[in-house]
Design a protein around this motif. Sequence first.
Motif, PDB file in Angstrom:
ATOM      1  N   THR A 251      45.799  92.591  72.232  1.00  0.00           N
ATOM      2  CA  THR A 251      44.970  92.140  73.813  1.00  0.00           C
ATOM      3  C   THR A 251      43.439  91.604  73.383  1.00  0.00           C
ATOM      4  N   ILE A 252      43.379  90.280  73.907  1.00  0.00           N
ATOM      5  CA  ILE A 252      41.831  90.297  73.620  1.00  0.00           C
ATOM      6  C   ILE A 252      41.708  89.924  74.512  1.00  0.00           C
ATOM      7  N   HIS A 253      40.589  91.311  74.901  1.00  0.00           N
ATOM      8  CA  HIS A 253      39.663  90.722  75.839  1.00  0.00           C
ATOM      9  C   HIS A 253      38.749  89.965  76.299  1.00  0.00           C
ATOM     10  N   ASN A 254      38.429  89.558  75.359  1.00  0.00           N
ATOM     11  CA  ASN A 254      36.859  88.551  75.841  1.00  0.00           C
ATOM     12  C   ASN A 254      37.072  87.581  74.448  1.00  0.00           C
TER      13      ASN A 254
ATOM     14  N   ASP B  78      52.213  90.239  66.114  1.00  0.00           N
ATOM     15  CA  ASP B  78      53.469  90.605  65.963  1.00  0.00           C
ATOM     16  C   ASP B  78      53.691  89.175  67.752  1.00  0.00           C
ATOM     17  N   ARG B  79      52.667  90.174  68.676  1.00  0.00           N
ATOM     18  CA  ARG B  79      52.431  89.034  70.390  1.00  0.00           C
ATOM     19  C   ARG B  79      51.111  89.423  70.376  1.00  0.00           C
ATOM     20  N   VAL B  80      50.589  88.194  70.690  1.00  0.00           N
ATOM     21  CA  VAL B  80      49.242  88.448  71.110  1.00  0.00           C
ATOM     22  C   VAL B  80      49.121  88.613  73.304  1.00  0.00           C
ATOM     23  N   THR B  81      48.681  89.211  73.685  1.00  0.00           N
ATOM     24  CA  THR B  81      48.313  89.294  75.198  1.00  0.00           C
ATOM     25  C   THR B  81      46.289  89.136  75.449  1.00  0.00           C
ATOM     26  N   THR B  82      46.825  88.157  76.762  1.00  0.00           N
ATOM     27  CA  THR B  82      45.119  89.162  77.292  1.00  0.00           C
ATOM     28  C   THR B  82      45.316  88.827  78.669  1.00  0.00           C
ATOM     29  N   VAL B  83      44.389  89.154  79.320  1.00  0.00           N
ATOM     30  CA  VAL B  83      44.510  90.500  80.266  1.00  0.00           C
ATOM     31  C   VAL B  83      44.329  89.276  81.505  1.00  0.00           C
ATOM     32  N   SER B  84      44.703  88.180  82.113  1.00  0.00           N
ATOM     33  CA  SER B  84      45.725  87.209  82.888  1.00  0.00           C
ATOM     34  C   SER B  84      45.954  86.298  82.301  1.00  0.00           C
ATOM     35  N   GLU B  85      46.569  85.636  83.414  1.00  0.00           N
ATOM     36  CA  GLU B  85      47.649  84.965  83.097  1.00  0.00           C
ATOM     37  C   GLU B  85      46.814  83.052  82.763  1.00  0.00           C
ATOM     38  N   THR B  86      45.453  83.240  84.137  1.00  0.00           N
ATOM     39  CA  THR B  86      44.838  82.309  84.106  1.00  0.00           C
ATOM     40  C   THR B  86      43.975  82.318  82.570  1.00  0.00           C
ATOM     41  N   TYR B  87      43.317  83.396  82.667  1.00  0.00           N
ATOM     42  CA  TYR B  87      42.995  83.109  80.891  1.00  0.00           C
ATOM     43  C   TYR B  87      43.655  82.569  79.944  1.00  0.00           C
ATOM     44  N   ALA B  88      45.208  83.169  79.784  1.00  0.00           N
ATOM     45  CA  ALA B  88      45.873  82.648  78.735  1.00  0.00           C
ATOM     46  C   ALA B  88      46.087  81.328  78.894  1.00  0.00           C
TER      47      ALA B  88
END
Length: 488
Positions: A163-166, A210-220
């Motif tokens: 997860t990318i927080h920033n 295997d999967r990358v996430t970040t903390v909002s759809e907009t930031y993604a």
Amino acid sequence: MTGYRILHVAAEVTPLMKTGGLADVAQALPGALRALGHDARVLMPGYGGALKRARAVGEVRLVAHWGSARLLETELEGGCPLWLYETPEFAQRGEYPFGDAAGVPWADNAERFDEFARVAVALADDALGLGWRADVVHGHDWHAGLVPVHLQLARVPAASVFTIHNLAYPGLFDLATRARLGLPGWLEHWQALEFRELLSFIKGGLVFSDRVTTVSETYAGEICTPDRGEGLDGVLAARGADLVGIVNGIDTQAWDPAADPQVPVSFDADEPMGKAQARRALLAETDLEAGADVPVVAYVGRLAQQKGVDTLLAALDGIVDLPAVLIVLGAGEPALERGLAQAMERRPDRVRATIGFDEGFAHRLYAGADMLIVPSHFEPCGLSQLNAMRYGTIPVVHRTGGLAETVVDASETARADGSATGFQFDELTPEAVVAALARAYALFGEPERWRDLMVSAMRRDSSWSRSARAYGALYDEALDTRRRRLPP
Ligand code: ADP
Ligand code: GLC
């Protein structure tokens, strides 16, 4: 969905060590996953300060040791197991996890967080013989960027999620670091860890998980563009559907105006009147005066370039002349700290700035303020606006990242259908900040309408349950991918 064994790997976890929202997420998300039936656990470094706090709240057991390194175990409130990886070097960091008191990064960060990633992998594979093996290893931010790299190097079959927080904190070191850490040469490639002739820890997470996430759809979406991609937009866009945005929640028990030990009164959406008392208590605590027609505007956050505090300072006169009082709680860049201290000297009747990190005061500020100003240049998610809404404090936010997604602007339509929870502005200029606060101020002058807005903000569901389920579904997918990649 079945219950998985999930190891969260994070450099800070509330309440043991917190410099920002990552710590809150690393504490609350595993708890929410456990509530769904997963066996989620957390690993963090055993900084001296974290250990001191852990020992003050409960038992800390030694579960393994090798050389001068020790693995300690304790529990977060609610029962989530937490492992602390302690070495003399981490212990020595005391209250400063990433850099010294002046903010200068520790010289051994690469060694420390490489070692931390290796320990995470050993734990995930039960190399320490604790009788627990992870199905999924979920790392957070650059400090855990090498986790998927070491998982692959060690051929550990657990699936990995990062997860990318920033993205603005990439964890960059010179290329010679690679050999010093004993990492293979092929990692020094632009399709691996190399970034503009440096070694990037965050790329480990972006490329190898295997999967990358970040903390909002907009930031993604934003990070796949050159504007917000920090030079990594190409790498991220190449991950295609493997990159998803899952919006943060907050721990609604820790942030509960109806039962908050840090706040002198209790209130909630059904009984919002107690908020007026919380406001009086806040004004008394800060030694400020503001009549019922003068809103209390709060700012809570790191004093960093990202947060737009420079714009807030430039807008200061316009804000206090609305009229309003402004109460700031934050710590960070010395120039911004000085700017705030000067603002307070210039307008002692209207401005208060508390420089430092103070969890209790943060709660009383969210509870007692009328509005929260969030002028961030960019914001992956933002938690302060979620905390504020929970306490009926109306966020006034720059329309970016998670702020755009979590705050519904009080347009006439949104107020009419009850979905409005705050105010948004498009451009980050002092004039736009003042204009947005003026819009809020106008509604503040209509007590009944303001109360309706407060109540709909308080009713917003900011709990983790929906997002925790989304992570659960993502773990299914990540495990599927992993199974297909495994050698026969
Ligand atoms: P970021 O992670 O970028 O700092 P977030 O809004 O996601 O921003 O999270 C910040 C968290 O840290 C919130 O819970 C906020 O209340 C808290 N916080 C920030 N600065 C302070 C401070 N000076 N004192 C107390 N809490 C703070
Ligand atoms: C980061 C981001 C912030 C986010 C937090 C938790 O520090 O700056 O927007 O809310 O992480 O995910």
